[in-house]
Enzyme design. Structure first.
Site, short mmCIF file in Angstrom:
data_model
loop_
_atom_site.label_atom_id
_atom_site.label_comp_id
_atom_site.label_asym_id
_atom_site.label_seq_id
_atom_site.Cartn_x
_atom_site.Cartn_y
_atom_site.Cartn_z
N LYS A 152 23.52 85.73 -2.93
CA LYS A 152 22.65 86.29 -3.98
C LYS A 152 21.28 86.67 -3.45
O LYS A 152 20.68 87.65 -3.90
CB LYS A 152 22.53 85.33 -5.16
CG LYS A 152 21.79 84.03 -4.90
CD LYS A 152 22.71 82.93 -4.48
CE LYS A 152 22.02 81.59 -4.33
NZ LYS A 152 23.00 80.54 -3.92
N GLU B 129 31.24 88.28 -7.03
CA GLU B 129 31.34 87.41 -8.20
C GLU B 129 30.77 86.02 -7.92
O GLU B 129 30.12 85.42 -8.78
CB GLU B 129 32.81 87.29 -8.63
CG GLU B 129 33.02 86.45 -9.89
CD GLU B 129 32.41 87.11 -11.13
OE1 GLU B 129 31.39 86.58 -11.62
OE2 GLU B 129 32.96 88.11 -11.59
N GLY C 158 24.06 65.07 -3.34
CA GLY C 158 24.42 66.35 -2.73
C GLY C 158 24.22 67.54 -3.63
O GLY C 158 24.64 68.66 -3.29
N LYS D 41 19.53 85.43 -8.84
CA LYS D 41 20.71 85.67 -9.67
C LYS D 41 20.39 86.57 -10.85
O LYS D 41 21.18 87.47 -11.20
CB LYS D 41 21.28 84.33 -10.14
CG LYS D 41 21.79 83.46 -9.00
CD LYS D 41 22.09 82.04 -9.44
CE LYS D 41 22.54 81.18 -8.28
NZ LYS D 41 22.72 79.75 -8.66
#
Length: 438
Positions: free
Chosen positions: A111, A135, A193, A211
């Site tokens: 992105k 996508e 994480g 995004k």
């Protein structure tokens, strides 16, 4: 005899980290389903990595050759698709450019690259008549890219609002549900994480802004420069504001939003990333943990809500695999969702002209006349108070908290500057936009 109809789709995979490993796993586990949907096999032929000797959490596909030389992947004429899962900007841009020159299709989850320099790559893909699918670059498993490219083509989109960063949403959820301070929630996200060792892109809002830039391109067919987008993250957000927002009936979320505003017949886009109070009755307020969500409003479809896992090995890899199946079907390139090769620059509404309700917290001395003085500063700029809470002394003064009626960003900032000039504040004012519950 092998024909194009049954010839496998060969891919060169650049990057074999979390998502690359997830893709390798899905290609094995879902091989029969992929073959039935695509009409042919999808086979990893070469895998480009930085370190050949590094241990891998997922076994390398049996069909694949490991390499640390990009030219080995690029020079293979049998490879149909470059799958770029490296991250970063400079090296992936060079690799994708060269792959397009060699006639290869592209599938990427990058992105940052597409938001900051995607215009050049989309132009080249159009010139070469190559597919460039992405996508997995937005909202993980949520099929928002394909929905905007295909399913919403009969709609004029009036607004798009979403929670696009799972790390920030996890932190805010923990602060809201468990009363954690920001630093504690961030450390917990890192231990699990969910957050990087350097969480800057996530908590300062830039990941969500990347995004949103891509979604604006898909929704409106315009180029909204990433560098022109106002971005405000959640770094250091106070647990006090989380608690006080709940007293008003709101949850604080990191919001990415674009709205089309028409003034005197001129349409302009109001877009940005910012923390906002979301009314508890709205679905966005209930999006917890590392999940993402997007609400799209169109003049034909009305309001549609997408919700799902925004990151992770299999959710993101599933989106990559869906793109590969589309390439395997020999679908025609539809990279931006619009026929024009060169998209026009967006007409942008300046942030100071945005209109919203606001939540404001001022730390003031516990003295008579505070409400009168603050209300006077607000009134000087045409800002009116809708609800007020004045709390007891918390050691650093008294939190004076209020919600405003709708006003502009310019008026809100100017009114708050009056409180500073009058010497009312014991620390900088805190203010957030408000969504819903009007």
């Amino acid at each position: 005899m092998t024909t194009k109809a049954n010839k496998p789709l060969y891919i060169g995979l650049a990057g074999f980290g979390t998502v690359g490993g997830g893709l390798a796993r899905l290609l094995v586990e879902n091989a029969d389903l992929v073959r039935r949907r695509a009409g042919r096999d999808i086979i990893v032929k070469k895998v480009l990595v930085r370190n050949l000797s590094k241990g891998r959490a997922v076994p390398l596909p049996e069909t694949a050759e490991l390499t640390d030389k990009p030219e080995v992947l690029l020079n293979d004429p049998e490879i149909d698709v470059l799958v770029e899962l490296m991250g970063g900007i400079d090296a992936p841009r060079a690799l994708i450019n060269e792959a397009l020159d060699r006639g290869k299709h592209i599938v990427t989850a990058n992105k940052a690259l597409l938001a900051e320099e995607g215009g050049e790559l989309f132009r080249k893909a159009a010139e070469k008549n190559r597919i460039l699918r992405y996508e997995a670059s937005v909202a993980g498993a949520i099929p928002i890219v394909e929905s905007l490219k295909e399913s919403f083509t009969g709609n004029r989109i009036s607004s798009l609002v979403g929670i696009l960063n799972g790390t920030s949403n996890y932190i805010l959820s923990e602060m809201t549900t468990n009363g954690l301070d920001f630093d504690v929630a961030l450390r917990q996200a890192q231990e699990l994480g969910y957050a990087e060792a350097d969480p800057t892109l996530d908590i300062d809002g830039h990941d969500a802004a990347h995004k949103l830039t891509l979604l604006i391109r898909l929704a409106y067919g315009v180029h909204y420069p990433y560098t022109a987008m106002p971005v405000r993250g959640i770094r250091g957000l106070s647990a006090m504001d989380i608690r006080l927002a709940r007293e008003f009936g709101y949850r604080i979320k990191l919001i990415a939003q674009v709205r089309e505003r028409n003034e005197n017949g001129v349409a302009r886009l109001e877009a940005g990333v910012f923390p906002a109070l979301v009314h508890h009755t709205l679905l966005l307020a209930r999006v917890g943990g590392v999940y993402n969500a997007v609400r799209v409003d169109g003049n034909a479809a009305g309001s549609l809500f997408f919700h799902g896992r925004g990151a992770g090995d299999l959710p993101t890899a599933g989106a990559v695999l869906a793109d590969l199946v589309a390439v395997a079907r020999d679908e025609a390139p539809n990279n931006t969702g619009f026929a024009a090769t060169e998209l026009p620059r967006a007409s942008i509404m300046p942030p100071e002209d945005w209109r919203s309700r606001y939540y404001v917290r001022l730390m003031v001395r516990d003295a008579p006349g505070v409400l009168r003085d603050v209300a006077g500063c607000m009134a000087d700029e045409g800002v009116s108070l809708a609800q007020v809470i004045q709390k007891s002394d918390e050691g650093k003064g008294v939190p004076f908290v209020f919600m405003t009626h709708e006003t502009t960003e310019h008026a809100m900032r100017a009114a708050l500057q009056h409180t500073v000039d009058a010497g009312m504040l014991l620390e900088p004012a805190v203010y957030f936009r408000v969504l819903g519950g009007e």
